[in-house]
Design an enzyme around this catalytic site. Structure first.
Site, PDB file in Angstrom:
ATOM      1  N   GLY A 133       0.822  -1.201   0.000  1.00 41.28           N
ATOM      2  CA  GLY A 133       0.000   0.000   0.000  1.00 41.28           C
ATOM      3  C   GLY A 133       0.857   1.252   0.000  1.00 41.28           C
ATOM      4  O   GLY A 133       1.759   1.408  -0.818  1.00 41.28           O
ATOM      5  N   GLU A 243       2.950  14.767  -7.788  1.00 42.54           N
ATOM      6  CA  GLU A 243       1.835  13.840  -7.924  1.00 42.54           C
ATOM      7  C   GLU A 243       0.662  14.258  -7.045  1.00 42.54           C
ATOM      8  O   GLU A 243      -0.503  14.245  -7.470  1.00 42.54           O
ATOM      9  CB  GLU A 243       2.270  12.420  -7.560  1.00 42.54           C
ATOM     10  CG  GLU A 243       1.129  11.407  -7.665  1.00 42.54           C
ATOM     11  CD  GLU A 243       1.534  10.005  -7.256  1.00 42.54           C
ATOM     12  OE1 GLU A 243       0.648   9.122  -7.236  1.00 42.54           O
ATOM     13  OE2 GLU A 243       2.725   9.781  -6.945  1.00 42.54           O
ATOM     14  N   GLY A 364      -2.400   7.451  -4.674  1.00 42.25           N
ATOM     15  CA  GLY A 364      -1.314   8.394  -4.435  1.00 42.25           C
ATOM     16  C   GLY A 364      -1.065   8.680  -2.965  1.00 42.25           C
ATOM     17  O   GLY A 364      -0.503   9.712  -2.610  1.00 42.25           O
TER      18      GLY A 364
END
Length: 392
Positions: A133, A243, A364
């Site tokens: 994750g 990002e 993200g």
């Protein structure tokens, strides 16, 4: 307010992009949402228009433009109501290609970045793992050096463009005993023996090919190492600011689209002898949500300006993603409600928009992880520093 950041050239670019998207993309969106596969021709059209080269050097076919051209691209992609298509485009242009440009040597830039700018090659970034994750430092994929190759073993998941891309930018442990300090970044050709991908079935972002990727004794030439060995974690952290800000910008743009659509609907829909935009409860809800979106957008523009000037805005970009994605989900939920039963129908845009938006607080870096990162910076005074080492 926009005049603070957008010039006449920016505005002309936005108009050109809007026209391109309406003519070349929108007619195909429903098919791509249904099939889960974006036709190859559109990548080449994006390349022909220069959209993939906005942020990249002219020597490789790019245009080297400021970050607000990227802001425009992100915003307009959200307003054609396909989070999956938008994700496929920006994951290629600002995840995979960012690493090629920042850490790739001259050969890698010539063989991968240049054709990525033209749309001839499509890339994906492979960091997240099935058991990891948001724990990047805890990844299990390894790359063991054997002579003039590295042997790659492991798996990645939730990879946008993970099935149909031509190359993969892969993070792997080259010195597992060093933990996060033993990670490196590689570029891997899709057709390399031992690379396989499985397409994932998602709640939203249905036009994009999100995949789980396996690496079984994949032999990578040493020359495909990007940057320095064991410096990969720093490279990944360096690009997280961009990002996260991208995802924050995406969020304010889709929320703005939802409000605009709801307002148009409310002007036409009548109940009890008047259009529903005359009911105070609905008017006040829209007013509140519009205020939140404007605040989010203004904050994002300010951070985009600082990022464009070379500041390392990881704290602010993390705040952007955390707050903007939450606001977007709440705005879209309320806007769907404004449409009543029609909001629940697939022929109207809100159902897809609601599904697509839900990925914002997850992808993200989940909102829970982001809160802890922010807490470390503002409570524990932890500093995240930019890393500049690259491969010559």
């Amino acid at each position: 307010m926009n005049e603070l950041y957008f010039t006449e050239e920016h505005n002309l670019f936005r108009e050109s992009l809007q026209d391109f998207l309406q003519k070349e993309v929108v007619p195909h969106i429903d098919k791509w949402e249904e099939t889960g596969k974006i036709d190859r021709f559109i990548w080449e059209k994006f390349g022909e228009m220069g959209f993939f080269g906005i942020a990249y050097p002219e020597e490789y076919g790019g245009m080297g433009l400021d970050f607000f051209y990227t802001v425009i691209l992100l915003e307009e992609l959200q307003k054609i109501n396909s989070g999956g298509f938008a994700a496929a485009i920006w994951a290629h242009a600002y995840l995979a290609m960012t690493h090629l440009n920042a850490e790739g040597d001259t050969r890698i830039k010539s063989e991968y970045l240049a054709p990525s700018i033209t749309g001839e090659k499509i890339g994906c970034l492979c960091i997240t793992e099935p058991f990891g994750g948001s724990d990047v430092a805890g990844m299990r994929t390894t790359a063991v050096k054997e002579g003039d190759h590295y042997v790659l073993n492991g798996s990645k998941t939730f990879i946008t463009n993970g099935v149909y891309s031509d190359y993969l930018v892969v993070a792997a442990k080259t010195a597992p005993e060093l933990g996060g300090k033993g990670m490196s970044i590689f570029v891997v050709d899709r057709d390399t023996p031992g690379v396989s991908a499985t397409k994932l079935d998602k709640l939203g972002w249905r036009a994009s090919d999100t995949g789980e990727i396996a690496f079984d004794n994949v032999r990578i030439p040493v020359a495909n190492l990007m940057g320095e060995e064991n410096k990969g974690f720093g490279y990944i952290m360096q690009h997280f600011a961009t990002e996260r800000l991208i995802m924050g910008i995406n969020a304010h743009a889709r929320a703005e689209y939802a409000i605009d659509y709801a307002l148009e609907y409310m002007k036409e829909r009548t109940a009890f002898g008047q259009t529903i935009d005359r009911f105070q409860a609905l008017r006040h809800k829209i007013a509140e949500r519009k205020a939140e979106v404007e605040m989010s957008k203004t904050f994002n523009y300010a951070i985009a300006y600082r990022l464009d000037k070379g500041e390392y805005v990881v704290k602010e970009a993390t705040m952007s993603k955390l707050t903007a994605t939450k606001i977007a989900d709440e705005v879209i939920y309320d806007c769907l409600q404004m449409l009543g039963g029609y909001g629940y129908m697939e022929e109207y845009p809100m159902a897809r928009l609601l599904r697509d938006s839900r990925l914002g607080p997850i992808g993200g870096g989940t909102s829970d992880i982001l809160r802890e990162i922010i807490a470390k910076m503002i409570i524990d005074k932890k500093e995240y520093k930019v890393q500049t080492e690259t491969k010559a």
